[in-house]
Write a protein that holds these residues in place. Structure first.
Motif, mmCIF file in Angstrom:
data_model
loop_
_atom_site.group_PDB
_atom_site.id
_atom_site.type_symbol
_atom_site.label_atom_id
_atom_site.label_comp_id
_atom_site.label_asym_id
_atom_site.label_seq_id
_atom_site.Cartn_x
_atom_site.Cartn_y
_atom_site.Cartn_z
ATOM 1 N N GLN A 186 0.812 -1.213 0.000
ATOM 2 C CA GLN A 186 0.000 0.000 0.000
ATOM 3 C C GLN A 186 0.851 1.272 0.000
ATOM 4 N N SER A 187 2.072 1.179 0.529
ATOM 5 C CA SER A 187 2.954 2.357 0.522
ATOM 6 C C SER A 187 3.695 2.471 -0.812
ATOM 7 N N GLY A 188 3.424 1.570 -1.722
ATOM 8 C CA GLY A 188 4.039 1.660 -3.051
ATOM 9 C C GLY A 188 5.452 1.093 -3.106
ATOM 10 N N ILE A 189 5.831 0.301 -2.095
ATOM 11 C CA ILE A 189 7.169 -0.321 -2.120
ATOM 12 C C ILE A 189 7.009 -1.780 -2.585
ATOM 13 N N PRO A 190 7.569 -2.116 -3.742
ATOM 14 C CA PRO A 190 7.401 -3.490 -4.211
ATOM 15 C C PRO A 190 8.213 -4.490 -3.378
ATOM 16 N N VAL A 191 7.503 -5.428 -2.772
ATOM 17 C CA VAL A 191 8.137 -6.422 -1.885
ATOM 18 C C VAL A 191 8.020 -7.801 -2.512
ATOM 19 N N ALA A 192 9.081 -8.576 -2.373
ATOM 20 C CA ALA A 192 9.003 -9.984 -2.777
ATOM 21 C C ALA A 192 9.026 -10.824 -1.511
ATOM 22 N N GLU A 193 8.504 -12.007 -1.599
ATOM 23 C CA GLU A 193 8.530 -12.922 -0.453
ATOM 24 C C GLU A 193 8.680 -14.343 -0.948
ATOM 25 N N ALA A 194 8.958 -15.238 0.013
ATOM 26 C CA ALA A 194 8.976 -16.655 -0.312
ATOM 27 C C ALA A 194 8.251 -17.356 0.831
ATOM 28 N N PHE A 195 6.984 -16.995 1.005
ATOM 29 C CA PHE A 195 6.197 -17.551 2.115
ATOM 30 C C PHE A 195 6.219 -19.074 2.117
ATOM 31 N N GLY A 196 6.437 -19.657 0.957
ATOM 32 C CA GLY A 196 6.421 -21.119 0.850
ATOM 33 C C GLY A 196 7.698 -21.763 1.355
ATOM 34 N N LYS A 197 8.736 -20.974 1.540
ATOM 35 C CA LYS A 197 10.016 -21.544 2.003
ATOM 36 C C LYS A 197 10.115 -21.399 3.526
ATOM 37 N N ASN A 198 10.831 -22.352 4.175
ATOM 38 C CA ASN A 198 10.986 -22.293 5.620
ATOM 39 C C ASN A 198 12.389 -21.873 6.035
ATOM 40 N N ALA A 199 13.411 -22.435 5.379
ATOM 41 C CA ALA A 199 14.792 -22.181 5.810
ATOM 42 C C ALA A 199 15.224 -20.760 5.452
ATOM 43 N N LEU A 200 15.904 -20.113 6.419
ATOM 44 C CA LEU A 200 16.362 -18.739 6.188
ATOM 45 C C LEU A 200 17.357 -18.689 5.037
ATOM 46 N N LYS A 201 18.236 -19.735 4.978
ATOM 47 C CA LYS A 201 19.273 -19.753 3.951
ATOM 48 C C LYS A 201 18.633 -19.685 2.552
ATOM 49 N N ALA A 202 17.638 -20.521 2.354
ATOM 50 C CA ALA A 202 16.977 -20.568 1.035
ATOM 51 C C ALA A 202 16.314 -19.228 0.726
ATOM 52 N N GLN A 203 15.774 -18.594 1.773
ATOM 53 C CA GLN A 203 15.099 -17.315 1.540
ATOM 54 C C GLN A 203 16.104 -16.212 1.205
ATOM 55 N N LEU A 204 17.270 -16.244 1.900
ATOM 56 C CA LEU A 204 18.286 -15.225 1.600
ATOM 57 C C LEU A 204 18.851 -15.431 0.194
#
Ligand code: HAM
Length: 470
Positions: free
Chosen positions: A391-409
């Motif tokens: 809503q603030s106009g900042i495009p965010v990506a996520e990987a809600f489907g992943k659990n491990a921090l390493k994979a997300q980083l």
């Protein structure tokens, strides 16, 4: 833009045409063998998926059409895909390929003969009558976009389900209407960066066509021996269609055949001359094509087609669009006599032309923040936080489907975002969040409620000014 007025030679077809399975009401709908025993579910021949990666180019076209429809005050109409078969049988012409061979006709559960629409002009005219649009201020200007169906032989640029956008103007017989429709079509191509020219002809009224057809039939009768069976049938059933013939021998004969322009009555000639004057006034590159009759019977007076400027006329799939005047159509359908004119463009062919020219949509806005979470509680907070950022106009990506921090980083690194937000169990309990600078690896813990404003401050302003979303 230069004018090109010299008549063009009849089209040469490089790919020999094979007859498609006849699909008139009388013929059984035979499904072709398409290797149906494979393990994967198969698409029907001539049907295709328009994949997510193609949508950018499709949107370029759709958006240009929407913008221009608005600018020229055309109102959108959505017409049904399924109509009574009779609507097309009565209007498109019994001897036309579309009606004879290409219609998807079947009996519905109420025992009605119905057809998947092969085009939408007949439907637009039906809607004009059904909704009493004759009583609205004329012209009634409608546009549509959607799939059409023709059981033709599939090849490059020819599908059995294809998309058209169409513009139809009902109620005014002035030549300026024809000219402005050509201008609109050309403007769509110009906006898209495509170099297109118009081929144009007049087929006059049904009266002057009668005299011309008698002459045309007499000419081809002398050369009957050289005609294919298909063309002999055309000559008998619907002789004008012979000008559309894809047979080389017929095309050679056409060069000596009588031309419709010489048979136009005074009124038709005058109408056509005025259209050409307007088209010249607008500096639209055009070619007179005395063989252009179009594949549908409802036309009268002006007919035209849009082709790429460098088109050599070698392919029968060259037309990016086409149209013309159809002053008799509303009356054929039982409405009061109503002059009308319109055109439709083939979206697959336009997208292909964009591809060939390397015209691409603007890049999708890249995410500048990645959200990484550890555990379900963090996910719950993350889902909300994602919305706050969006809503603030900042495009965010996520990987809600992943659990491990390493994979997300790793995912964040791949995206090249400057900032990653990390939310673990502890941070959820503390009401905080970790803000990680991806370049230096530096991390700071901040109040989760202030995450948006902190990130906003940290981001280089240009990063948020990237091209708008497709
Ligand atoms: P049409 O020439 O039959 O005209 O079709 C218009 C455009 O649709 C063609 O120029 C082509 O780009 C595209 N098209 C036609 N058939 C196929 C196919 N099998 N595969 C891919 N693209 C195709 C009409 O339909 C008229 N209703 C146009 C019109 C509107 N006339 C007056 N108002």
């Amino acid at each position: 833009m230069p004018f090109k007025k010299k008549p063009v030679a009849p089209k040469k077809v490089v790919v020999p045409e094979k007859e498609a399975t006849p699909l008139t009401t009388a013929a059984p709908v035979t499904d072709e063998s398409e290797g149906g025993n494979s393990k994967n579910p198969e698409l029907l021949r001539g049907f295709r998926d328009i994949m997510p990666e193609e949508q950018g180019k499709w949107n370029l076209v759709r958006d240009a059409v929407r913008r221009l429809a608005d600018a020229y005050s055309f109102d959108r109409i959505d017409l049904p895909i399924l109509e009574r078969a009779d609507l097309f049988l009565r209007t498109l012409g019994k001897g036309t390929d579309v009606v004879e061979k290409e219609m998807y006709v079947f009996t519905d559960p109420s025992n009605r003969s119905v057809a998947l629409r092969p085009e939408a002009t007949a439907s637009a005219a039906r809607a004009y009558i059904n909704h009493g649009m004759l009583d609205r201020p004329q012209p009634v200007k409608l546009w549509y976009m959607g799939p059409m169906f023709r059981h033709d032989r599939p090849q490059a640029g020819r599908y059995r389900q294809f998309y058209q956008v169409g513009f139809e103007s009902f109620g005014v017989d002035e030549p300026i209407v024809d000219a402005q429709l050509i201008v609109i079509g050309m403007q769509i191509f110009k906006d898209l960066g495509l170099d297109v020219k118009v081929q144009i002809n007049s087929i006059g009224t049904s009266e002057c066509r009668k005299a011309y057809l008698a002459e045309l039939v007499a000419y081809f009768r002398q050369h009957r021996a050289k005609l294919s069976e298909d063309d002999k049938r055309r000559l008998q059933k619907n002789p004008l269609r012979i000008l559309d013939s894809k047979e080389e021998a017929t095309k050679e004969l056409l060069e000596g055949a009588p031309q419709i322009l010489d048979w136009l009555d005074e009124k038709s000639k005058e109408h056509f001359m005025k259209v050409l004057e307007f088209v010249e006034e607008m500096e639209i590159p055009y070619q007179l094509n005395p063989y252009l009759v179009r594949g549908l019977d409802y036309y009268s007076h002006t007919v035209f087609e849009f082709v790429l400027a460098d088109d050599t006329g070698d392919s029968s799939q060259a037309a990016l669009g086409g149209g013309g005047r159809y002053d008799g159509l509303v009356e054929i359908l039982g409405g009061r006599p109503t002059p009308a004119c319109g055109f439709a463009l083939g979206l697959e062919r336009i997208v292909k032309a964009l591809e060939a020219k390397g015209i691409n949509p603007p890049e999708r806005r890249q995410p500048v923040v990645f959200f990484a979470q550890l555990g379900d509680a963090a996910r719950r907070v993350g889902l909300k936080l994602f919305e706050e950022f969006r809503q603030s106009g900042i495009p965010v990506a996520e990987a809600f489907g992943k659990n491990a921090l390493k994979a997300q980083l790793e995912a964040a690194n791949k995206l090249g975002v400057p900032i990653t937000l990390i939310l673990g169990q502890k941070e959820v309990l503390d009401g905080t969040i970790i803000v990680r600078d991806m370049e230096s690896g530096a991390q700071e813990i901040v109040d989760v409620k202030k995450a948006v404003s902190i990130v906003q401050r940290k981001l280089v302003p240009v990063a948020l000014d990237k091209p708008a979303q497709i």
